[in-house]
Design a protein around this motif. Sequence first.
Motif, short mmCIF file in Angstrom:
data_model
loop_
_atom_site.label_atom_id
_atom_site.label_comp_id
_atom_site.label_asym_id
_atom_site.label_seq_id
_atom_site.Cartn_x
_atom_site.Cartn_y
_atom_site.Cartn_z
N ALA A 11 -6.12 0.76 -11.53
CA ALA A 11 -5.42 -0.06 -10.25
C ALA A 11 -5.30 -1.36 -10.70
O ALA A 11 -3.87 -1.95 -10.19
N PHE A 12 -6.02 -2.25 -11.31
CA PHE A 12 -5.68 -3.52 -11.57
C PHE A 12 -4.37 -3.58 -12.43
O PHE A 12 -3.67 -4.39 -12.26
N PHE A 13 -4.34 -2.85 -13.78
CA PHE A 13 -3.13 -2.91 -14.55
C PHE A 13 -1.92 -2.56 -13.95
O PHE A 13 -0.97 -2.94 -13.93
N SER A 14 -2.10 -1.53 -12.91
CA SER A 14 -0.71 -1.03 -12.09
C SER A 14 -0.23 -2.17 -11.37
O SER A 14 0.79 -2.60 -11.21
N LEU A 15 -1.26 -2.81 -10.59
CA LEU A 15 -0.84 -4.14 -9.66
C LEU A 15 -0.22 -5.03 -10.55
O LEU A 15 0.62 -5.82 -10.12
N ALA A 16 -0.81 -5.20 -11.79
CA ALA A 16 -0.31 -6.55 -12.37
C ALA A 16 1.07 -6.04 -13.05
O ALA A 16 2.06 -6.92 -12.98
N LEU A 17 1.28 -4.92 -13.42
CA LEU A 17 2.48 -4.46 -13.75
C LEU A 17 3.49 -4.69 -12.70
O LEU A 17 4.81 -5.28 -12.83
N LEU A 18 3.23 -4.08 -11.50
CA LEU A 18 3.99 -4.29 -10.48
C LEU A 18 4.29 -5.61 -9.97
O LEU A 18 5.68 -6.02 -9.73
N TRP A 19 3.67 -6.66 -9.97
CA TRP A 19 3.59 -7.77 -9.67
C TRP A 19 4.68 -8.47 -10.83
O TRP A 19 5.33 -9.43 -10.56
N SER A 20 4.32 -8.23 -11.98
CA SER A 20 5.26 -8.98 -13.09
C SER A 20 6.62 -8.64 -12.85
O SER A 20 7.59 -9.36 -13.11
N ALA A 21 6.86 -7.31 -12.63
CA ALA A 21 8.28 -6.90 -12.67
C ALA A 21 8.89 -7.24 -11.33
O ALA A 21 10.03 -7.75 -11.26
N GLY A 22 8.11 -7.46 -9.93
CA GLY A 22 8.78 -8.06 -8.94
C GLY A 22 8.98 -9.54 -9.17
O GLY A 22 10.32 -10.03 -8.76
N LYS A 23 8.16 -10.20 -9.92
CA LYS A 23 8.45 -11.55 -10.29
C LYS A 23 9.77 -11.86 -10.99
O LYS A 23 10.47 -12.64 -10.78
N GLY A 24 9.72 -11.06 -12.16
CA GLY A 24 10.92 -11.16 -13.00
C GLY A 24 12.24 -10.86 -12.20
O GLY A 24 13.24 -11.46 -12.32
N THR A 25 12.31 -9.68 -11.23
CA THR A 25 13.62 -9.25 -10.56
C THR A 25 13.91 -10.50 -9.50
O THR A 25 15.12 -10.84 -9.43
N VAL A 26 12.86 -11.14 -8.94
CA VAL A 26 13.22 -12.03 -7.87
C VAL A 26 13.82 -13.52 -8.69
O VAL A 26 15.26 -14.11 -8.36
N ALA A 27 13.28 -13.58 -9.92
CA ALA A 27 13.86 -14.60 -10.70
C ALA A 27 15.17 -14.36 -11.08
O ALA A 27 16.08 -15.33 -11.38
N TYR A 28 15.61 -13.09 -11.71
CA TYR A 28 16.86 -12.64 -12.24
C TYR A 28 17.96 -12.95 -11.05
O TYR A 28 19.05 -13.49 -11.07
N ILE A 29 17.22 -12.51 -9.71
CA ILE A 29 18.51 -12.49 -8.42
C ILE A 29 18.78 -14.02 -8.10
O ILE A 29 19.62 -14.29 -7.99
#
Length: 278
Positions: A11-29
């Motif tokens: 669960a920890f690694f899944s949340l870390a992966l989702l957080w990283s993907a979300g942060k990258g998407t926000v930065a790209y937008i």
Amino acid sequence: MIRIFSMLVGAFFSLALLWSAGKGTVAYISEPPAKTVEAEFHQHPKALSLSSDGAFGKFDRQQLQRGFQVYSEVCATCHAIKQVSYGDLRELGYNEAEVKAIAAKAQVPEYNPATGEVKQHPGALKDHFPPVVYGGAGSPPDLSLIAKARHGGAAYIYSLLTGYADQAGYKNEKGEELLKKFPDAKTPDGLFFNPYFANLNIAMPQPLVSDGQVSYKDGTKASVDQMAQDVSAFLVWTAEPKLEKRHQTGWPVLGFLIFATVLAYMAYRTVWAEKKGH
């Protein structure tokens, strides 16, 4: 206990992966990466239809001969076709006497291992087209396999030959002018602007410059577009001289495999029919 610990780690690694993907998407937008001039103005190859296209494709011998004429009169000064022998030209529809006459016009280097000397002799059917001695900077690519080596194949070659443009007035699909959007993107001296080339600037001057540059022996009108199509077709042949034979062999083999598959399935049904009934 171990199972609970494993679930928590997952669960920890899944949340870390989702957080990283979300942060990258926000930065790209919020701050999209700046487009390069190549990405903005580079064009994909134009559509080109040749008789050799598709699973049933066959070469148009008249077009191949015209393409060879364009290569000989325009391209051969700088570009070799070292993988092709003079004898191979018989596949274009030339008779043996014609091929011998073409070969005899060339001077082919021959290395003597006993003396270390390289002597020239008139070309023969067994000889390959000789390499081109180029005096400029760099070495233009050999064209024997260029239709296989470049993404887009014949369409890329055709597009490149017909794609030279005036950079000052060139626009992208949105209508934006190149030099207005990228003021520092001017083509350097000694290079030529071509939107179908990877970085837009190519060292090769425009080879096909005007209609009638070649006088076709079969009377076909030698427009720039026609010459580009013909030499592109010829370079498909140099890259795949056995294309027709491959097609002729492939379909019977495919038919046999389909027949063998059906036969094997019927045998399977017959052998196991009684076993499945019990």
